[in-house]
Scaffold this motif. Structure first.
Motif, PDB file in Angstrom:
ATOM      1  N   CYS A   1      77.211 -16.520 105.535  1.00  0.00           N
ATOM      2  CA  CYS A   1      76.488 -17.608 104.881  1.00  0.00           C
ATOM      3  C   CYS A   1      77.363 -18.843 105.026  1.00  0.00           C
ATOM      4  O   CYS A   1      78.510 -18.858 104.576  1.00  0.00           O
ATOM      5  CB  CYS A   1      76.233 -17.305 103.406  1.00  0.00           C
TER       6      CYS A   1
ATOM      7  N   GLU B   1      73.926  -7.306 103.178  1.00  0.00           N
ATOM      8  CA  GLU B   1      74.377  -7.369 101.788  1.00  0.00           C
ATOM      9  C   GLU B   1      74.541  -5.966 101.215  1.00  0.00           C
ATOM     10  O   GLU B   1      75.499  -5.677 100.473  1.00  0.00           O
ATOM     11  CB  GLU B   1      73.362  -8.147 100.944  1.00  0.00           C
TER      12      GLU B   1
ATOM     13  N   SER C   1      70.182 -14.866  97.130  1.00  0.00           N
ATOM     14  CA  SER C   1      71.569 -14.658  97.546  1.00  0.00           C
ATOM     15  C   SER C   1      72.184 -15.961  98.055  1.00  0.00           C
ATOM     16  O   SER C   1      73.286 -16.348  97.639  1.00  0.00           O
ATOM     17  CB  SER C   1      71.649 -13.585  98.635  1.00  0.00           C
TER      18      SER C   1
ATOM     19  N   ARG D   1      71.714 -11.237 104.854  1.00  0.00           N
ATOM     20  CA  ARG D   1      72.067 -11.706 103.527  1.00  0.00           C
ATOM     21  C   ARG D   1      70.889 -11.491 102.585  1.00  0.00           C
ATOM     22  O   ARG D   1      69.784 -11.947 102.834  1.00  0.00           O
ATOM     23  CB  ARG D   1      72.430 -13.197 103.568  1.00  0.00           C
ATOM     24  N   GLY D   2      71.135 -10.762 101.511  1.00  0.00           N
ATOM     25  CA  GLY D   2      70.052 -10.384 100.620  1.00  0.00           C
ATOM     26  C   GLY D   2      69.250  -9.233 101.180  1.00  0.00           C
ATOM     27  O   GLY D   2      68.203  -8.875 100.658  1.00  0.00           O
TER      28      GLY D   2
ATOM     29  N   THR E   1      63.070 -15.234  93.328  1.00  0.00           N
ATOM     30  CA  THR E   1      64.240 -16.067  93.577  1.00  0.00           C
ATOM     31  C   THR E   1      64.672 -16.849  92.348  1.00  0.00           C
ATOM     32  O   THR E   1      65.847 -16.821  91.955  1.00  0.00           O
ATOM     33  CB  THR E   1      63.962 -17.038  94.738  1.00  0.00           C
TER      34      THR E   1
ATOM     35  N   ILE F   1      70.563  -5.755  94.772  1.00  0.00           N
ATOM     36  CA  ILE F   1      70.735  -6.810  95.763  1.00  0.00           C
ATOM     37  C   ILE F   1      69.723  -7.926  95.497  1.00  0.00           C
ATOM     38  O   ILE F   1      68.515  -7.667  95.436  1.00  0.00           O
ATOM     39  CB  ILE F   1      70.535  -6.258  97.185  1.00  0.00           C
ATOM     40  N   PRO F   2      70.176  -9.174  95.336  1.00  0.00           N
ATOM     41  CA  PRO F   2      69.228 -10.277  95.169  1.00  0.00           C
ATOM     42  C   PRO F   2      68.379 -10.468  96.422  1.00  0.00           C
ATOM     43  O   PRO F   2      68.749 -10.025  97.516  1.00  0.00           O
ATOM     44  CB  PRO F   2      70.135 -11.492  94.936  1.00  0.00           C
TER      45      PRO F   2
ATOM     46  N   LEU G   1      76.096  -8.935  94.934  1.00  0.00           N
ATOM     47  CA  LEU G   1      76.535 -10.092  95.710  1.00  0.00           C
ATOM     48  C   LEU G   1      78.042 -10.256  95.534  1.00  0.00           C
ATOM     49  O   LEU G   1      78.522 -10.640  94.469  1.00  0.00           O
ATOM     50  CB  LEU G   1      75.801 -11.348  95.239  1.00  0.00           C
TER      51      LEU G   1
END
Length: 300
Positions: free
Chosen positions: A248, A276, A135, A271-272, A169, A129-130, A112
């Motif tokens: 984001c 990402e 993220s 995103r995530g 998460t 990658i989260p 991130l």
């Protein structure tokens, strides 16, 4: 050109990744590893690629000629794929683990950029990658943690598509935030609501702080003023502003003098996910962050 391989090339997030990489000016997709679809053309599985790419899935993963490997498999297969790459001995191979299972493995940094940009551009070879909600949660809370504002419970309401994994998460967010603010207790309450749109992810987060909103805005500005995909404001944003992009967008408000509310919107496929991963790749190879990611919102 950066020669890229994708393990788990038949997955939905791999399809999103391929659609970005076929137009990336610095990347050549060299390997699409998906044993269950050996010999099939990718256009039969992933939409939007007819006339853009004429490639086939393979059951052979040879990383010796690759510059980067994206791991987009199931979590169960990811560790085996990374171990296979290690045995093949390509010491210059970068790895982007899109499953997040390598979070605690030696040699992997976070992918991130808002938090891990320095290690990513200073010689890192591997990153994880989260998840999409992790993220967005981390982007929303990192400036607060960096300024020691996480002094009570965190309440997060998250709306996202049902097929997006959310079970990691809390663990991912608490682990990273605790590393930023050592005094953070890890008290994080999450509630999940399914989204009607496959590209809708919205978070509403509340933390306890008496700090005035203009001062909080200044803290966020100091951290995110030179980032390319994260912006914040006092006005609310529609998810249509971010669909199909790597953005984001954050909204900061003080519903009461003692509570800070942060709303975040992002595309969970990007995103995530694929965006990402490409963002992290750009940093690993010293490219500008926006290379191949100057995308447009797709929901208007």
């Amino acid at each position: 050109m950066i020669k890229a391989g994708i393990a788990g090339a038949d997955t939905r997030q791999a399809g999103e990744l391929i659609r970005i990489l076929v137009n990336h000016p610095e990347v050549e997709i060299a390997t699409l590893y998906a044993p269950g679809h050996t010999g099939e053309n990718i256009t039969g599985l992933h939409h939007g690629l007819v006339g853009e790419a004429d490639m086939f899935f393979t059951d052979r993963l040879d990383t010796t000629g690759l510059d980067i490997l994206f791991v987009a498999t199931s979590e169960e297969d990811a560790s085996d794929i990374i171990d296979l790459a290690d045995r093949q001995g390509n010491e210059t191979l970068r790895i982007v683990d899109m499953t997040g299972v390598s979070r605690t493995k030696p040699g992997f940094t976070g992918g991130l950029s808002e938090i891990f940009r320095k290690p990513l551009v200073r010689g890192a070879m591997r990153c994880w990658i989260p998840t999409p909600p992790a993220s967005a949660l981390l982007i929303a809370l990192f400036p607060a943690a960096a300024n020691l504002l996480l002094n009570g419970s965190i309440r997060a309401d998250i709306t996202l598509p049902a097929d997006i994994p959310a079970d990691k998460t809390s663990g991912q967010a608490v682990s990273v935030l605790s590393g930023v603010q050592n005094s953070f207790s890890g008290d994080l309450e999450i509630s999940l609501t399914p989204s009607a749109s496959v590209r809708e992810m919205r978070l509403s987060i509340e933390i306890d702080t008496p700090m005035m909103l203009p001062d909080i805005m200044s803290l966020y500005d100091r951290i995110y003023d030179d980032h390319n995909f994260t912006w914040f404001s006092t006005r609310s944003f529609s998810t249509a502003e971010v669909a199909g992009t790597n953005k984001c967008l954050l909204t900061l408000s003080k519903p009461t003098p003692s509570i800070l509310r942060i709303e975040a919107v992002a595309d969970p496929r990007m995103r995530g996910g694929a965006g990402e991963a490409v963002h992290a790749m750009n940093l690993l190879f010293g490219l500008h962050e926006r290379t191949g990611l100057a995308l447009k919102a797709s929901e208007f």
